[in-house]
Motif scaffolding. Structure first.
Motif, PDB file in Angstrom:
ATOM      1  N   LEU A  53       0.810  -1.211   0.000  1.00 28.20           N
ATOM      2  CA  LEU A  53       0.000   0.000   0.000  1.00 28.20           C
ATOM      3  C   LEU A  53       0.842   1.259   0.000  1.00 28.20           C
ATOM      4  O   LEU A  53       0.360   2.323  -0.371  1.00 28.20           O
ATOM      5  CB  LEU A  53      -0.939   0.004   1.207  1.00 28.20           C
ATOM      6  CG  LEU A  53      -2.176  -0.882   1.088  1.00 28.20           C
ATOM      7  CD1 LEU A  53      -3.077  -0.694   2.275  1.00 28.20           C
ATOM      8  CD2 LEU A  53      -2.922  -0.576  -0.186  1.00 28.20           C
ATOM      9  N   ALA A  54       2.089   1.175   0.450  1.00 32.09           N
ATOM     10  CA  ALA A  54       2.954   2.356   0.394  1.00 32.09           C
ATOM     11  C   ALA A  54       3.154   2.788  -1.054  1.00 32.09           C
ATOM     12  O   ALA A  54       3.007   3.961  -1.404  1.00 32.09           O
ATOM     13  CB  ALA A  54       4.292   2.060   1.067  1.00 32.09           C
ATOM     14  N   GLY A  55       3.482   1.829  -1.916  1.00 33.42           N
ATOM     15  CA  GLY A  55       3.617   2.147  -3.334  1.00 33.42           C
ATOM     16  C   GLY A  55       2.302   2.552  -3.955  1.00 33.42           C
ATOM     17  O   GLY A  55       2.259   3.400  -4.848  1.00 33.42           O
ATOM     18  N   LEU A  56       1.207   1.954  -3.477  1.00 37.02           N
ATOM     19  CA  LEU A  56      -0.109   2.319  -3.989  1.00 37.02           C
ATOM     20  C   LEU A  56      -0.443   3.765  -3.653  1.00 37.02           C
ATOM     21  O   LEU A  56      -0.964   4.518  -4.494  1.00 37.02           O
ATOM     22  CB  LEU A  56      -1.159   1.378  -3.399  1.00 37.02           C
ATOM     23  CG  LEU A  56      -2.583   1.506  -3.925  1.00 37.02           C
ATOM     24  CD1 LEU A  56      -2.613   1.234  -5.418  1.00 37.02           C
ATOM     25  CD2 LEU A  56      -3.502   0.535  -3.193  1.00 37.02           C
ATOM     26  N   ALA A  57      -0.135   4.177  -2.420  1.00 35.38           N
ATOM     27  CA  ALA A  57      -0.386   5.560  -2.032  1.00 35.38           C
ATOM     28  C   ALA A  57       0.465   6.525  -2.847  1.00 35.38           C
ATOM     29  O   ALA A  57       0.010   7.603  -3.241  1.00 35.38           O
ATOM     30  CB  ALA A  57      -0.106   5.743  -0.540  1.00 35.38           C
ATOM     31  N   GLU A  58       1.710   6.146  -3.137  1.00 40.81           N
ATOM     32  CA  GLU A  58       2.566   6.991  -3.966  1.00 40.81           C
ATOM     33  C   GLU A  58       2.027   7.109  -5.384  1.00 40.81           C
ATOM     34  O   GLU A  58       2.087   8.169  -5.999  1.00 40.81           O
ATOM     35  CB  GLU A  58       3.982   6.422  -3.982  1.00 40.81           C
ATOM     36  CG  GLU A  58       4.714   6.534  -2.648  1.00 40.81           C
ATOM     37  CD  GLU A  58       6.104   5.946  -2.700  1.00 40.81           C
ATOM     38  OE1 GLU A  58       6.440   5.332  -3.746  1.00 40.81           O
ATOM     39  OE2 GLU A  58       6.849   6.085  -1.720  1.00 40.81           O
ATOM     40  N   ARG A  59       1.500   5.999  -5.908  1.00 39.47           N
ATOM     41  CA  ARG A  59       0.937   6.039  -7.262  1.00 39.47           C
ATOM     42  C   ARG A  59      -0.268   6.966  -7.317  1.00 39.47           C
ATOM     43  O   ARG A  59      -0.448   7.720  -8.282  1.00 39.47           O
ATOM     44  CB  ARG A  59       0.546   4.629  -7.698  1.00 39.47           C
ATOM     45  CG  ARG A  59      -0.057   4.574  -9.085  1.00 39.47           C
ATOM     46  CD  ARG A  59      -0.347   3.158  -9.516  1.00 39.47           C
ATOM     47  NE  ARG A  59       0.879   2.402  -9.749  1.00 39.47           N
ATOM     48  CZ  ARG A  59       0.905   1.199 -10.309  1.00 39.47           C
ATOM     49  NH1 ARG A  59      -0.224   0.615 -10.687  1.00 39.47           N
ATOM     50  NH2 ARG A  59       2.041   0.570 -10.486  1.00 39.47           N
ATOM     51  N   LEU A  60      -1.109   6.928  -6.283  1.00 37.02           N
ATOM     52  CA  LEU A  60      -2.258   7.828  -6.239  1.00 37.02           C
ATOM     53  C   LEU A  60      -1.807   9.274  -6.084  1.00 37.02           C
ATOM     54  O   LEU A  60      -2.358  10.182  -6.699  1.00 37.02           O
ATOM     55  CB  LEU A  60      -3.179   7.439  -5.079  1.00 37.02           C
ATOM     56  CG  LEU A  60      -3.917   6.097  -5.214  1.00 37.02           C
ATOM     57  CD1 LEU A  60      -4.706   5.816  -3.951  1.00 37.02           C
ATOM     58  CD2 LEU A  60      -4.838   6.111  -6.411  1.00 37.02           C
ATOM     59  N   ASP A  61      -0.812   9.492  -5.242  1.00 37.77           N
ATOM     60  CA  ASP A  61      -0.333  10.854  -5.015  1.00 37.77           C
ATOM     61  C   ASP A  61       0.261  11.451  -6.288  1.00 37.77           C
ATOM     62  O   ASP A  61       0.213  12.663  -6.481  1.00 37.77           O
ATOM     63  CB  ASP A  61       0.710  10.840  -3.898  1.00 37.77           C
ATOM     64  CG  ASP A  61       1.170  12.235  -3.527  1.00 37.77           C
ATOM     65  OD1 ASP A  61       0.338  13.026  -3.043  1.00 37.77           O
ATOM     66  OD2 ASP A  61       2.359  12.546  -3.732  1.00 37.77           O
ATOM     67  N   ALA A  62       0.802  10.604  -7.150  1.00 38.98           N
ATOM     68  CA  ALA A  62       1.406  11.100  -8.385  1.00 38.98           C
ATOM     69  C   ALA A  62       0.387  11.749  -9.304  1.00 38.98           C
ATOM     70  O   ALA A  62       0.755  12.544 -10.175  1.00 38.98           O
ATOM     71  CB  ALA A  62       2.121   9.962  -9.111  1.00 38.98           C
ATOM     72  N   VAL A  63      -0.901  11.408  -9.143  1.00 36.30           N
ATOM     73  CA  VAL A  63      -1.945  12.018  -9.974  1.00 36.30           C
ATOM     74  C   VAL A  63      -2.899  12.855  -9.118  1.00 36.30           C
ATOM     75  O   VAL A  63      -4.073  13.002  -9.437  1.00 36.30           O
ATOM     76  CB  VAL A  63      -2.722  10.938 -10.749  1.00 36.30           C
ATOM     77  CG1 VAL A  63      -1.846  10.276 -11.793  1.00 36.30           C
ATOM     78  CG2 VAL A  63      -3.313   9.895  -9.805  1.00 36.30           C
ATOM     79  N   ASP A  64      -2.393  13.375  -7.988  1.00 34.28           N
ATOM     80  CA  ASP A  64      -3.188  14.177  -7.061  1.00 34.28           C
ATOM     81  C   ASP A  64      -4.315  13.363  -6.426  1.00 34.28           C
ATOM     82  O   ASP A  64      -5.413  13.875  -6.177  1.00 34.28           O
ATOM     83  CB  ASP A  64      -3.783  15.421  -7.761  1.00 34.28           C
ATOM     84  CG  ASP A  64      -2.711  16.441  -8.084  1.00 34.28           C
ATOM     85  OD1 ASP A  64      -1.669  16.420  -7.408  1.00 34.28           O
ATOM     86  OD2 ASP A  64      -2.910  17.234  -9.014  1.00 34.28           O
ATOM     87  N   GLY A  65      -4.043  12.103  -6.186  1.00 30.46           N
ATOM     88  CA  GLY A  65      -5.012  11.249  -5.508  1.00 30.46           C
ATOM     89  C   GLY A  65      -4.701  11.125  -4.027  1.00 30.46           C
ATOM     90  O   GLY A  65      -3.642  11.525  -3.549  1.00 30.46           O
TER      91      GLY A  65
END
Length: 454
Positions: free
Chosen positions: A420-432
């Motif tokens: 989920l750490a990488g998942l959160a980073e992926r979301l943050d990359a698109v302002d998620g």
């Protein structure tokens, strides 16, 4: 926000929360009673008191240098004077940020640096004159002075009168002993005077002093709120510069994620389908050699090769599904998430309510987010059922995955939902945004928010 299944409230745990709980146990007085003696109140009062002399120095420097530079613009001397004024204001700004950090606890990042593209004094002066942050520092130096005067007078008046009236029972005896009057004179003219000299009046004075003393820290706090806003708005980095830094960070995350995905695909191909195809080629070669000598053995080898082909095809399908499933491209999120839910180890109810399909990139991130969350439910949650809801709110795509598992997410456990750490980073990359709500004992509710791009 990444977290893991375990014991405790992972997404809300940490030193800040434990400290707050300890503080609540430690303080037995109400906030209104302990505010006048708290260290924070005295730091804020000290900030206001220091604001006036520093405001005088900044205002005097800024107005003098700016006026002198503006007046000298008819000659060449005006440019270096203006540049020096802005440089000096930036220096005062650094001092103000340090003062706000030490006394108010306001963390303000340094503004963007002055970018000098060529060597020489002229290039430096041109760069500092073009820098918007430098002019904001000049504006702060001008605006801070009148506010510092107002806040200094208000804070000192309330603080002095409050403590003086509160402690009046301790020093009112000075008036009859040294002043020749019964107490503090409240009113007086040519015919009569009113003194605070009897026990009732002294008690009322102390009571009013107590009320003023209790109210003063909150008044000072309101005054310093304006200072906080001024420091954050004028002495910190601009919104554009902050956004550029965020985008640069997000770009790095996207690049790293893409590189990791490519490495994973390469590893899966090398260790899985490629190895099986090599074995298949070798098996078929041996079968070809034995075809004339031992047809039965060759048939068995061909049959084994047929099994290897099926396995390799399944691995390739799984790998392709991990890259971008065809059902997502053809039929959208509803069908793709239903397909993912059917492979989960617990029953999953899927509800997708979207007026239209989002952009392919957003749709793909939403799909992989739900896939990762359902995989975590299968491995860690010990749940018996789960739900997936997808809907749109204005310009945001909302995802919510809920399970009735053990809950108790703990980000510090170091195992479990590390993905989920990488998942959160992926979301943050698109302002998620990824938000985890997982109390001990469950249920676990994970909400993801993505920008809607049609």
């Amino acid at each position: 926000m990444a977290t893991e299944y375990g014991q405790g409230y992972g997404h809300r745990s940490g030193p800040g929360f434990h400290g707050a709980a300890a503080g609540e146990r430690r303080h037995r007085l109400p906030a209104a009673l302990r505010a006048p003696i708290e260290a924070r109140s005295w730091r804020e009062f000290g900030y206001v008191m220091l604001g006036l002399p520093l405001g005088i120095a900044m205002f005097t420097f800024a107005i003098t240098m700016f006026s002198l530079g503006a007046g000298l613009l008819v000659t060449f001397l005006g440019v270096p004077v203006l540049a020096g004024a802005l440089a000096g204001c930036r220096g005062f700004g650094a001092l103000e940020r340090a003062r706000a950090r030490g006394l108010l606890g306001v963390e303000v990042d340094s503004p963007e640096r002055v970018t000098v593209r060529r060597q020489g004094a002229m290039a430096w002066m041109g760069a500092i004159l073009k820098n918007g942050s430098s002019w904001r520092h000049l504006l702060y130096a001008v605006l801070q002075f009148p506010w510092a005067v107002f806040s200094f007078v208000v804070a000192l008046t309330f603080w002095a009168y409050g403590w003086a009236m509160l402690t009046y029972p301790l020093w009112f005896w000075l008036f009859p002993v040294y002043g020749g009057q019964g107490g503090l004179q409240l009113y007086g003219d040519g015919t009569h005077s009113i003194y605070l000299d009897n026990p009732f009046e002294i008690a009322v004075t102390a009571l009013l002093g107590l009320l003023i003393t209790m109210a003063t820290p909150w008044i000072v706090r309101a005054l310093t709120t304006v200072d906080r806003l001024m420091v954050l708005g004028l002495l910190g980095p601009s919104r554009l510069a902050t956004r550029v830094v965020e985008l640069e960070s997000d770009r790095g995350v996207v690049v790293d994620t893409a590189a990791a995905d490519l490495r994973r695909i390469e590893r899966d191909l090398h260790d899985g389908a490629q190895a099986r195809l090599v074995n298949l080629a070798m098996g078929l070669g041996l079968a070809k050699e034995k075809l004339t000598e031992d047809p039965q053995a060759a048939a068995r080898m061909v049959d084994e090769a047929h099994g290897e082909v099926k396995t390799a095809l399944q691995e390739l399908r799984d790998l392709a599904r991990g890259i971008h499933p065809a059902v997502l491209t053809d039929r959208g999120l509803d069908a793709a998430l239903s397909s993912v839910a059917s492979r989960c180890t617990v029953p999953v109810a899927v509800d997708v309510d979207l007026p239209a399909r989002p952009a392919p990139a957003i749709e793909g991130i939403a799909y992989f987010t739900v896939s990762e969350l359902l995989q975590n439910i299968s491995k860690h949650a010990r749940a018996t059922r789960a739900t997936v809801d997808v809907w749109r709110v204005e310009n945001r795509l909302m995802l919510q995955v809920v399970d009735n598992g053990v809950g108790g997410a703990d980000v510090s456990a170091g195992s479990g939902l590390a993905g989920l750490a990488g998942l959160a980073e992926r979301l943050d990359a698109v302002d998620g945004i990824l938000v985890v709500d997982s109390p001990a004992g469950g249920p676990t509710r994970i909400t993801a928010e993505l920008p809607w791009r049609g």
